[in-house]
Design a protein around this motif. Structure first.
Motif, short mmCIF file in Angstrom:
data_model
loop_
_atom_site.label_atom_id
_atom_site.label_comp_id
_atom_site.label_asym_id
_atom_site.label_seq_id
_atom_site.Cartn_x
_atom_site.Cartn_y
_atom_site.Cartn_z
N GLU A 226 0.81 -1.22 0.00
CA GLU A 226 0.00 0.00 0.00
C GLU A 226 0.85 1.27 0.00
O GLU A 226 0.42 2.32 -0.48
CB GLU A 226 -0.92 0.01 1.24
CG GLU A 226 -2.01 -1.04 1.21
CD GLU A 226 -1.61 -2.32 1.92
OE1 GLU A 226 -0.39 -2.64 1.92
OE2 GLU A 226 -2.50 -3.01 2.46
N TRP A 227 2.06 1.16 0.53
CA TRP A 227 2.92 2.33 0.64
C TRP A 227 3.46 2.81 -0.71
O TRP A 227 4.06 3.88 -0.80
CB TRP A 227 4.07 2.05 1.61
CG TRP A 227 3.62 2.14 3.04
CD1 TRP A 227 2.88 1.22 3.72
CD2 TRP A 227 3.84 3.22 3.94
NE1 TRP A 227 2.62 1.65 5.00
CE2 TRP A 227 3.22 2.88 5.17
CE3 TRP A 227 4.51 4.44 3.84
CZ2 TRP A 227 3.23 3.72 6.28
CZ3 TRP A 227 4.54 5.27 4.96
CH2 TRP A 227 3.91 4.92 6.15
N TYR B 234 11.56 1.44 1.94
CA TYR B 234 10.63 0.53 1.25
C TYR B 234 11.43 -0.23 0.21
O TYR B 234 12.09 0.38 -0.65
CB TYR B 234 9.49 1.30 0.58
CG TYR B 234 8.56 0.40 -0.21
CD1 TYR B 234 7.54 -0.31 0.43
CD2 TYR B 234 8.71 0.23 -1.59
CE1 TYR B 234 6.70 -1.14 -0.28
CE2 TYR B 234 7.87 -0.60 -2.30
CZ TYR B 234 6.86 -1.30 -1.64
OH TYR B 234 6.03 -2.12 -2.35
N LEU B 235 11.38 -1.56 0.26
CA LEU B 235 12.15 -2.39 -0.67
C LEU B 235 11.31 -2.67 -1.92
O LEU B 235 10.28 -3.35 -1.85
CB LEU B 235 12.55 -3.71 -0.01
CG LEU B 235 13.47 -4.61 -0.83
CD1 LEU B 235 14.80 -3.93 -1.13
CD2 LEU B 235 13.70 -5.93 -0.11
N ALA B 236 11.76 -2.13 -3.05
CA ALA B 236 11.04 -2.33 -4.31
C ALA B 236 11.48 -3.59 -5.03
O ALA B 236 10.67 -4.29 -5.64
CB ALA B 236 11.25 -1.11 -5.22
N SER B 237 12.77 -3.90 -4.98
CA SER B 237 13.28 -5.12 -5.60
C SER B 237 14.55 -5.55 -4.90
O SER B 237 15.26 -4.73 -4.30
CB SER B 237 13.57 -4.89 -7.09
OG SER B 237 14.63 -3.98 -7.29
N GLY B 238 14.82 -6.86 -4.96
CA GLY B 238 16.01 -7.39 -4.32
C GLY B 238 15.69 -8.05 -3.00
O GLY B 238 14.54 -8.37 -2.69
N TYR C 104 -3.24 9.74 5.51
CA TYR C 104 -3.06 8.34 5.13
C TYR C 104 -3.21 7.40 6.34
O TYR C 104 -2.31 6.63 6.66
CB TYR C 104 -1.67 8.15 4.51
CG TYR C 104 -1.39 9.01 3.31
CD1 TYR C 104 -1.87 8.65 2.05
CD2 TYR C 104 -0.64 10.18 3.43
CE1 TYR C 104 -1.62 9.43 0.93
CE2 TYR C 104 -0.38 10.97 2.31
CZ TYR C 104 -0.87 10.60 1.08
OH TYR C 104 -0.62 11.37 -0.02
N PRO C 105 -4.36 7.43 7.00
CA PRO C 105 -4.53 6.57 8.18
C PRO C 105 -4.44 5.09 7.84
O PRO C 105 -4.00 4.28 8.67
CB PRO C 105 -5.93 6.94 8.69
CG PRO C 105 -6.64 7.49 7.50
CD PRO C 105 -5.58 8.22 6.72
N HIS C 106 -4.85 4.70 6.62
CA HIS C 106 -4.79 3.29 6.24
C HIS C 106 -3.34 2.80 6.15
O HIS C 106 -3.06 1.62 6.40
CB HIS C 106 -5.51 3.07 4.91
CG HIS C 106 -4.95 3.83 3.76
ND1 HIS C 106 -5.02 5.21 3.66
CD2 HIS C 106 -4.29 3.42 2.63
CE1 HIS C 106 -4.44 5.61 2.54
NE2 HIS C 106 -3.99 4.55 1.90
N LEU C 107 -2.42 3.70 5.82
CA LEU C 107 -1.01 3.30 5.77
C LEU C 107 -0.45 3.12 7.18
O LEU C 107 0.38 2.23 7.40
CB LEU C 107 -0.19 4.34 5.00
CG LEU C 107 -0.54 4.53 3.53
CD1 LEU C 107 0.44 5.49 2.86
CD2 LEU C 107 -0.57 3.19 2.79
N ILE C 108 -0.89 3.93 8.11
CA ILE C 108 -0.46 3.77 9.49
C ILE C 108 -0.98 2.44 10.06
O ILE C 108 -0.26 1.72 10.77
CB ILE C 108 -0.93 4.95 10.36
CG1 ILE C 108 -0.42 6.27 9.78
CG2 ILE C 108 -0.47 4.78 11.79
CD1 ILE C 108 1.09 6.36 9.63
N CYS D 261 8.07 -4.62 1.18
CA CYS D 261 8.11 -4.46 2.63
C CYS D 261 8.88 -3.20 3.04
O CYS D 261 9.85 -2.81 2.40
CB CYS D 261 8.80 -5.67 3.28
SG CYS D 261 7.83 -7.18 3.20
N LEU D 262 8.43 -2.62 4.15
CA LEU D 262 9.16 -1.55 4.80
C LEU D 262 10.16 -2.15 5.78
O LEU D 262 9.95 -3.26 6.29
CB LEU D 262 8.20 -0.65 5.58
CG LEU D 262 7.16 0.13 4.77
CD1 LEU D 262 6.11 0.72 5.70
CD2 LEU D 262 7.82 1.24 3.95
N PHE D 263 11.24 -1.43 6.05
CA PHE D 263 12.13 -1.82 7.13
C PHE D 263 12.82 -0.58 7.70
O PHE D 263 12.74 0.50 7.13
CB PHE D 263 13.15 -2.88 6.68
CG PHE D 263 14.14 -2.44 5.63
CD1 PHE D 263 15.44 -2.07 5.98
CD2 PHE D 263 13.80 -2.43 4.28
CE1 PHE D 263 16.36 -1.68 5.02
CE2 PHE D 263 14.73 -2.05 3.32
CZ PHE D 263 16.00 -1.67 3.68
#
Length: 231
Positions: A23-24, A52-56, A121-125, A79-81
């Motif tokens: 979603e991010w 945010y990891l787009a690829s790899g 962006y409450p849905h992202l939180i 995924c975020l990290f």
């Protein structure tokens, strides 16, 4: 239990997360794109903020007081990290290592402190809280297994993670030396060698080298990994 749920649970028990935060992608315009070659350690202190990891693929490991490195989590695309470090300000000694060529986006350090962003962006939180909770449970499971499970179990889970990474192919390159694998799993190289011999003697694998891993019996490998997929 559905196939996708079973797969997600297996990946989580292997220490992998994937597609938790797609979603991010709608707010990547707030972030700065970065590309890193395989083998790069991300200098997160110089480039503070959430990623945010787009690829790899990126591994997250931490160091004990005696200097031993322990693998904590494998981050896959979507995924975020570094979010916990960003919101808490706590700076444990760790390493973000690019296992493959990697493309990621770095959000500003103060993004999650912005009330305007949170209201917009409450849905992202909500998504972020859910994914952080999942990672916490994976970490707790990992800590509970440290020092109590046999090295062959950790090796079996590592091989299964590679099996997933290579689209369920039974023959694939490891891409790491045995010393690098031992370091990643937090065991001595001689201990890793004994675990490899055990899997070969049980005819579960036939080869484990930097250039080639060959799985002979995937069901026995899953059993050896001691995954709890029916819970």
């Amino acid at each position: 239990m559905g196939a996708s749920t079973t797969q997600d649970k297996e990946l989580a028990q292997l220490g992998h997360v994937s597609n938790l935060n797609r979603e991010w992608e709608e707010v990547l315009h707030f972030a700065t794109k970065r590309q890193y070659p395989k083998g790069t350690t991300i200098a997160y202190k110089k480039g503070a903020g959430m990623y945010y990891l787009a690829s790899g693929m990126v591994t997250i490991s931490y160091f004990s007081s005696c200097g031993r490195e322990r693998l904590a989590l494998c981050i896959n695309p979507g995924c975020l990290f570094n979010e916990a470090r960003t919101v808490s300000g706590y700076e444990p000694v760790g390493r973000f290592l690019c296992i493959t060529d990697t493309t990621l986006y770095r959000f500003p350090l103060d993004l999650l402190a912005s009330q305007d962003f949170i209201r917009t962006y409450p849905h992202l939180i909500t998504n972020l809280m859910r994914s952080m909770g999942m990672k916490m449970l994976i970490h707790y499971t990992f800590l509970a297994s440290m020092g109590t499970e046999e090295p062959v179990i950790h090796l079996s889970r590592f091989i299964l993670s590679l099996f997933r990474k290579h689209q369920l192919q039974k023959n694939f390159p490891c891409g790491m030396t045995q010393q690098e694998v031992a370091n990643l799993l937090g065991i001595h190289r001689a201990t890793l060698a004994r675990a490899i011999v055990e899997l070969k003697e049980k005819n579960i694998i036939t080869k484990f080298t930097r250039n080639e891993v060959c799985i002979n019996n995937i069901d026995d490998l899953r059993n050896m990994a001691d995954l709890e997929l029916d819970a």
